[in-house]
Write a protein that holds these residues in place. Structure first.
Motif, PDB file in Angstrom:
ATOM      1  N   LEU A  15       1.175  -0.954   0.100  1.00  0.00           N
ATOM      2  CA  LEU A  15      -0.037  -0.001  -0.194  1.00  0.00           C
ATOM      3  C   LEU A  15       1.034   1.224   0.242  1.00  0.00           C
ATOM      4  O   LEU A  15       0.146   2.471  -0.364  1.00  0.00           O
ATOM      5  CB  LEU A  15      -1.349  -0.421   1.046  1.00  0.00           C
ATOM      6  CG  LEU A  15      -1.943   1.293   1.167  1.00  0.00           C
ATOM      7  CD1 LEU A  15      -3.101   0.986  -0.044  1.00  0.00           C
ATOM      8  CD2 LEU A  15      -2.561   0.755   2.771  1.00  0.00           C
ATOM      9  N   ALA A  16       1.862   1.547   0.687  1.00  0.00           N
ATOM     10  CA  ALA A  16       3.242   1.923   0.513  1.00  0.00           C
ATOM     11  C   ALA A  16       3.710   2.459  -0.743  1.00  0.00           C
ATOM     12  O   ALA A  16       3.644   3.483  -1.058  1.00  0.00           O
ATOM     13  CB  ALA A  16       3.574   2.383   2.133  1.00  0.00           C
ATOM     14  N   VAL A  17       4.151   1.438  -1.057  1.00  0.00           N
ATOM     15  CA  VAL A  17       4.996   1.712  -2.604  1.00  0.00           C
ATOM     16  C   VAL A  17       3.963   2.278  -3.574  1.00  0.00           C
ATOM     17  O   VAL A  17       4.650   2.790  -4.033  1.00  0.00           O
ATOM     18  CB  VAL A  17       5.277   0.219  -2.218  1.00  0.00           C
ATOM     19  CG1 VAL A  17       6.308   0.515  -4.560  1.00  0.00           C
ATOM     20  CG2 VAL A  17       7.222  -0.227  -1.553  1.00  0.00           C
ATOM     21  N   GLY A  18       2.902   2.193  -3.504  1.00  0.00           N
ATOM     22  CA  GLY A  18       1.604   1.923  -4.091  1.00  0.00           C
ATOM     23  C   GLY A  18       1.652   3.502  -4.239  1.00  0.00           C
ATOM     24  O   GLY A  18       1.095   3.886  -5.073  1.00  0.00           O
ATOM     25  N   GLY A  19       1.059   3.970  -2.785  1.00  0.00           N
ATOM     26  CA  GLY A  19       0.711   5.617  -2.897  1.00  0.00           C
ATOM     27  C   GLY A  19       1.434   6.367  -3.166  1.00  0.00           C
ATOM     28  O   GLY A  19       1.591   7.034  -3.925  1.00  0.00           O
ATOM     29  N   ALA A  20       3.097   5.672  -3.227  1.00  0.00           N
ATOM     30  CA  ALA A  20       4.258   6.568  -3.355  1.00  0.00           C
ATOM     31  C   ALA A  20       4.315   6.932  -4.578  1.00  0.00           C
ATOM     32  O   ALA A  20       4.462   7.898  -5.126  1.00  0.00           O
ATOM     33  CB  ALA A  20       5.388   6.001  -2.641  1.00  0.00           C
ATOM     34  N   THR A  21       4.142   5.581  -5.844  1.00  0.00           N
ATOM     35  CA  THR A  21       4.506   5.724  -7.189  1.00  0.00           C
ATOM     36  C   THR A  21       3.101   6.681  -7.383  1.00  0.00           C
ATOM     37  O   THR A  21       3.192   7.362  -8.376  1.00  0.00           O
ATOM     38  CB  THR A  21       3.916   4.379  -7.845  1.00  0.00           C
ATOM     39  OG1 THR A  21       5.010   3.421  -6.251  1.00  0.00           O
ATOM     40  CG2 THR A  21       4.171   3.968  -9.113  1.00  0.00           C
ATOM     41  N   ALA A  22       1.413   6.300  -6.721  1.00  0.00           N
ATOM     42  CA  ALA A  22       0.810   7.193  -7.841  1.00  0.00           C
ATOM     43  C   ALA A  22       1.385   8.574  -7.013  1.00  0.00           C
ATOM     44  O   ALA A  22       1.173   9.474  -8.044  1.00  0.00           O
ATOM     45  CB  ALA A  22      -0.262   6.963  -6.814  1.00  0.00           C
ATOM     46  N   TRP A  23       1.262   8.826  -5.813  1.00  0.00           N
ATOM     47  CA  TRP A  23       1.533  10.464  -5.788  1.00  0.00           C
ATOM     48  C   TRP A  23       3.211  10.636  -6.567  1.00  0.00           C
ATOM     49  O   TRP A  23       2.473  11.714  -7.315  1.00  0.00           O
ATOM     50  CB  TRP A  23       2.379  10.485  -4.628  1.00  0.00           C
ATOM     51  CG  TRP A  23       2.898  12.102  -4.043  1.00  0.00           C
ATOM     52  CD1 TRP A  23       1.930  13.471  -3.728  1.00  0.00           C
ATOM     53  CD2 TRP A  23       4.289  12.029  -3.896  1.00  0.00           C
ATOM     54  NE1 TRP A  23       2.448  14.404  -2.996  1.00  0.00           N
ATOM     55  CE2 TRP A  23       3.767  13.630  -3.354  1.00  0.00           C
ATOM     56  CE3 TRP A  23       5.582  11.846  -3.639  1.00  0.00           C
ATOM     57  CZ2 TRP A  23       5.207  14.648  -3.647  1.00  0.00           C
ATOM     58  CZ3 TRP A  23       6.695  12.533  -4.274  1.00  0.00           C
ATOM     59  CH2 TRP A  23       6.408  13.633  -3.571  1.00  0.00           C
TER      60      TRP A  23
END
Length: 191
Positions: A15-23
Motif C-alpha cells: 500500500l505504501a509503495v503503491g501510494g508513493a508511486t501514485a503520488w
C-alpha cells in the motif's frame, strides 16, 4: 505464526509503495500541465505586447518607485472623448425657496425647544385676520407662518405651531371664534 504477521506487513508495504508511486506520477503529470499553462500565458503576453500600439507607453515598474500616472487633465480629456455625460447638469434645478426659508408646522413638543428662537403667540380670528397679542395685524401671513392656518387642529384642537428658521421664531397660533373687531374692543384705549 509468521505468516499471520507477514501478510498484514506485506499488505501495508504494498500500500505504501503503491501510494508513493501514485503520488509521484500525479506530481509529474500536474507539474507538466502547469508548465504548459505558464508557457501559454507567457506566449499570450508576448503577442499582446507586440500588438500594442506604439503611442501608448507601457507602464514600467522600477523597484522602489510607484508607477507613473497620467495627469488629471489628460484623464479628464480622455473621459470626455469617450463620451462622458455629466448627468448632474442635464436637469435644470427648480426655482424656489432654499431649504430653511419656508415656515413649517412643528409638533407642540418642538415649540420653543431651540433656545435661540423667539416664541411668539398669534391669534387667528373668525374673519381670517391674524394678529399678535397687542392687536397688531400680520400683513404678510405667507412669509411669517406659510400655510400653517390650513393645519390648525392637526396636533391640538384650535392650535398650530410653526417654526420660521429665516426669522428664528417659533409661532403658536391659537384660533379665536370672535371676529377681530370684537377683540379690538377688549384692548386698552391707548391702543
Amino acid at each position: 505464526m509468521m505468516s499471520k504477521f507477514a501478510t498484514p506487513v506485506a499488505f501495508f508495504a504494498g500500500l505504501a509503495v503503491g501510494g508513493a508511486t501514485a503520488w509521484y506520477c500525479a506530481k509529474e503529470k500536474y507539474a507538466h500541465i502547469a508548465e504548459q499553462e505558464i508557457a501559454s500565458v507567457k506566449e499570450a503576453y508576448a503577442r499582446r505586447e507586440q500588438e500594442q500600439p506604439a503611442e501608448t507607453p507601457a507602464t514600467t515598474l522600477t523597484p522602489g518607485r510607484p508607477p507613473e500616472k497620467p495627469s488629471i487633465v489628460d484623464y479628464a480629456q480622455k473621459v470626455q472623448e469617450a463620451g462622458y455625460t455629466d448627468y448632474s447638469r442635464t436637469v435644470e434645478p427648480k426655482p424656489g425657496p432654499k431649504p430653511g426659508e419656508l415656515p413649517y408646522v412643528i409638533s407642540p413638543d418642538e415649540f420653543g425647544e431651540i433656545e435661540e428662537y423667539t416664541k411668539v403667540s398669534l391669534t387667528h380670528f373668525a374673519d381670517g385676520v391674524l394678529a399678535d397679542e397687542c392687536g397688531e395685524v400680520v400683513d404678510n401671513v405667507e412669509e411669517i407662518v406659510g400655510d400653517a392656518l390650513e393645519h390648525i387642529g392637526e396636533y391640538e384642537e384650535d392650535c398650530v405651531h410653526v417654526r420660521n428658521d429665516a426669522r428664528r421664531c417659533d409661532y403658536e397660533i391659537l384660533e379665536d371664534l370672535r371676529e377681530f373687531s370684537e377683540f379690538q374692543e377688549t384692548l386698552p384705549p391707548n391702543h
